[in-house]
Design a protein around this motif. Structure first.
Motif, PDB file in Angstrom:
ATOM      1  N   ARG A  28       0.799  -1.252  -0.140  1.00 51.96           N
ATOM      2  CA  ARG A  28       0.066  -0.090   0.040  1.00 51.96           C
ATOM      3  C   ARG A  28       1.001   1.386  -0.054  1.00 51.96           C
ATOM      4  O   ARG A  28       0.495   2.258  -0.545  1.00 51.96           O
ATOM      5  N   GLN A  31       2.090   1.918  -3.391  1.00 52.69           N
ATOM      6  CA  GLN A  31       0.765   2.503  -4.300  1.00 52.69           C
ATOM      7  C   GLN A  31       0.600   3.872  -4.105  1.00 52.69           C
ATOM      8  O   GLN A  31       0.478   4.615  -5.038  1.00 52.69           O
ATOM      9  N   TRP A  35       1.007   7.193  -6.395  1.00 51.72           N
ATOM     10  CA  TRP A  35       0.014   8.107  -6.783  1.00 51.72           C
ATOM     11  C   TRP A  35       0.337   9.579  -6.917  1.00 51.72           C
ATOM     12  O   TRP A  35       0.295  10.447  -7.693  1.00 51.72           O
ATOM     13  N   LYS A  39       2.386   9.257 -10.819  1.00 56.96           N
ATOM     14  CA  LYS A  39       0.929   9.761 -11.459  1.00 56.96           C
ATOM     15  C   LYS A  39       0.815  11.163 -11.258  1.00 56.96           C
ATOM     16  O   LYS A  39      -0.028  11.680 -11.819  1.00 56.96           O
ATOM     17  N   SER A  48      -7.488   5.487  -6.935  1.00 58.47           N
ATOM     18  CA  SER A  48      -8.374   4.687  -7.076  1.00 58.47           C
ATOM     19  C   SER A  48      -8.259   3.063  -6.688  1.00 58.47           C
ATOM     20  O   SER A  48      -9.249   2.295  -6.307  1.00 58.47           O
ATOM     21  N   ASN A  49      -7.201   2.552  -6.647  1.00 57.89           N
ATOM     22  CA  ASN A  49      -6.638   1.496  -6.156  1.00 57.89           C
ATOM     23  C   ASN A  49      -6.600   1.438  -4.613  1.00 57.89           C
ATOM     24  O   ASN A  49      -6.419   0.140  -3.840  1.00 57.89           O
ATOM     25  N   ILE A  50      -6.926   2.369  -3.807  1.00 57.89           N
ATOM     26  CA  ILE A  50      -6.725   2.315  -2.406  1.00 57.89           C
ATOM     27  C   ILE A  50      -8.114   2.361  -1.784  1.00 57.89           C
ATOM     28  O   ILE A  50      -9.119   3.153  -2.249  1.00 57.89           O
ATOM     29  N   SER A  51      -8.408   1.375  -0.844  1.00 59.71           N
ATOM     30  CA  SER A  51      -9.938   1.385  -0.371  1.00 59.71           C
ATOM     31  C   SER A  51     -10.134   2.760   0.339  1.00 59.71           C
ATOM     32  O   SER A  51      -9.532   3.528   0.798  1.00 59.71           O
ATOM     33  N   ARG A  55      -8.331   5.602   2.395  1.00 54.54           N
ATOM     34  CA  ARG A  55      -8.392   7.182   1.970  1.00 54.54           C
ATOM     35  C   ARG A  55      -8.844   8.094   2.888  1.00 54.54           C
ATOM     36  O   ARG A  55      -8.398   9.058   3.198  1.00 54.54           O
TER      37      ARG A  55
END
Ligand code: SAH
Length: 348
Positions: A28, A31, A35, A39, A48-51, A55
């Motif tokens: 995590r 990721q 982000w 990105k 978007s791929n983090i719950s 968040r």
């Protein structure tokens, strides 16, 4: 109130440590770092791929700083954009984007204002407001990359501020900028320019980051240098030269000397002779910058013939020399001029 964690200012290790301390899976951290730093997404809700739960926790415990685009000017003469960004505390900083054949280069500010007081420089008028954080400096590049839609390949720390007066954050910035989990810009493509804070040149050398190092010389004797660079009162020319030599010996990198050519002040044959001696001593490359006159100061650029003569003198003696091409002169290209203009508008 408990201060929130400055999320963007955590380096890869620090972020992973934080995420693990929240009992989240180790990937995590990677990721989230990507982000923010790969990105270049500045809104936590868009990770978007983090719950949703994680968040929410991020939003509760941390804060992701944003730079607001205040003004963008596009040069009609060359491929140069000037940006003014507004920081969250309302301060304004300036960055420049330049397109070259070899890639895109960004000139960043390292501080809000500057306290070095160099006589021909617009950035120092008004003094130092505060240091920039590593993430604020990174964000200058991130926002420009998003705005132009083009990858930034080179970074020069030559905008407003004295980078070695903001040592810890500058080092963090360089490490994060060259981190493979972020923009992964090669350290060789990062140039740091300093007016000559000797102890921090030594500290930087000892870190052995293979960046390109430039010293603002501007005068070839202690007396002449003192006239334009107040910092020379504290760090005398011989020790500055020794520090440069130490830098190139320790890192194996050739040092650049920046020399602003000022009409009638440092552009004679004697100046060239002295400059040759210094360049030979430390095997430096010379970058001549015809001074950009600013309204507040009375410095003039030498005429073209004088500049060429000065350059030829150096070349004749085997010195590697370039003249910095003026860019974006129609959009207040010279150091700190745009920001100064914006500050004047605001305060007068
Ligand atoms: N504080 C650092 C980096 C910022 S200035 C330093 O002093 O090196 C980047 C370079 O631009 C320095 O060499 C600086 O002396 C030079 N510079 C600043 N204002 C200038 C002007 N009006 N004309 C020409 N060079 C200038």
């Amino acid at each position: 109130m408990i201060e929130k964690i400055d999320l963007g200012n955590l380096d890869y290790e620090e972020l992973n440590k934080l995420i693990l301390s929240w009992n989240e899976k180790s990937f995590r951290g990677k990721q989230i770092y990507e982000w923010i730093h790969k990105k270049l997404v500045s809104n936590i809700d868009d990770f978007s791929n983090i719950s949703k739960e994680l968040r929410e926790k991020l939003k509760e415990e941390t804060h992701l700083t944003k730079l607001e685009k205040h003004t963008v000017l596009h040069s009609k003469k060359d491929k140069t954009n000037k940006y003014l960004f507004q920081l969250e505390d309302g301060n304004i900083i300036e960055s420049v984007w330049m397109k070259y054949d070899y890639g895109n280069s960004v000139c960043i500010s390292s501080q809000v204002g500057c306290r070095m007081g160099c006589k021909f420089c617009a950035s120092t008028i008004g003094g130092l407001k505060r240091n920039l954080t590593a993430f604020e400096m990174l964000s200058e590049i991130y926002e420009i990359q998003k705005d132009t839609g083009e990858r930034v390949s080179n970074v020069v720390i030559m905008g407003t501020g004295e980078p070695l007066d903001n040592f810890d954050e500058i080092v963090k910035f360089i490490k994060m900028l060259s981190d493979e989990h972020g923009l992964n810009i090669s350290t060789r493509n990062i140039t740091l320019s300093t007016c000559g804070i000797v102890p921090n040149i030594i500290r930087l050398a000892d870190l052995k980051l293979p960046i390109t190092f430039a010293l603002s010389l501007h005068g070839t004797t202690q007396e002449k240098r003192k006239k334009v660079l107040p910092v020379a009162n504290k760090y005398h020319l011989p020790e500055v030269i020794d520090a440069c030599r130490y830098y190139s010996d320790t890192t194996g990198r050739r040092v650049s000397l920046e020399y602003s050519l000022i009409d009638g002040k440092n552009d004679t044959k004697e100046d060239a002779d002295e400059l040759i001696k210094i360049a030979k001593k430390i095997k430096a490359h010379i970058n001549l910058i015809p001074v950009n006159p600013i309204e507040e100061r009375d410095f003039k650029k030498p005429d073209k013939t004088k500049i060429e003569k000065f350059k030829n003198e150096l070349e004749k003696n085997g010195i590697n020399v370039t003249i910095r091409k003026e860019r974006g002169s129609d959009i207040n290209g010279a150091c700190g001029q745009l920001r100064l203009g914006a500050m004047k508008e605001r305060y007068t």
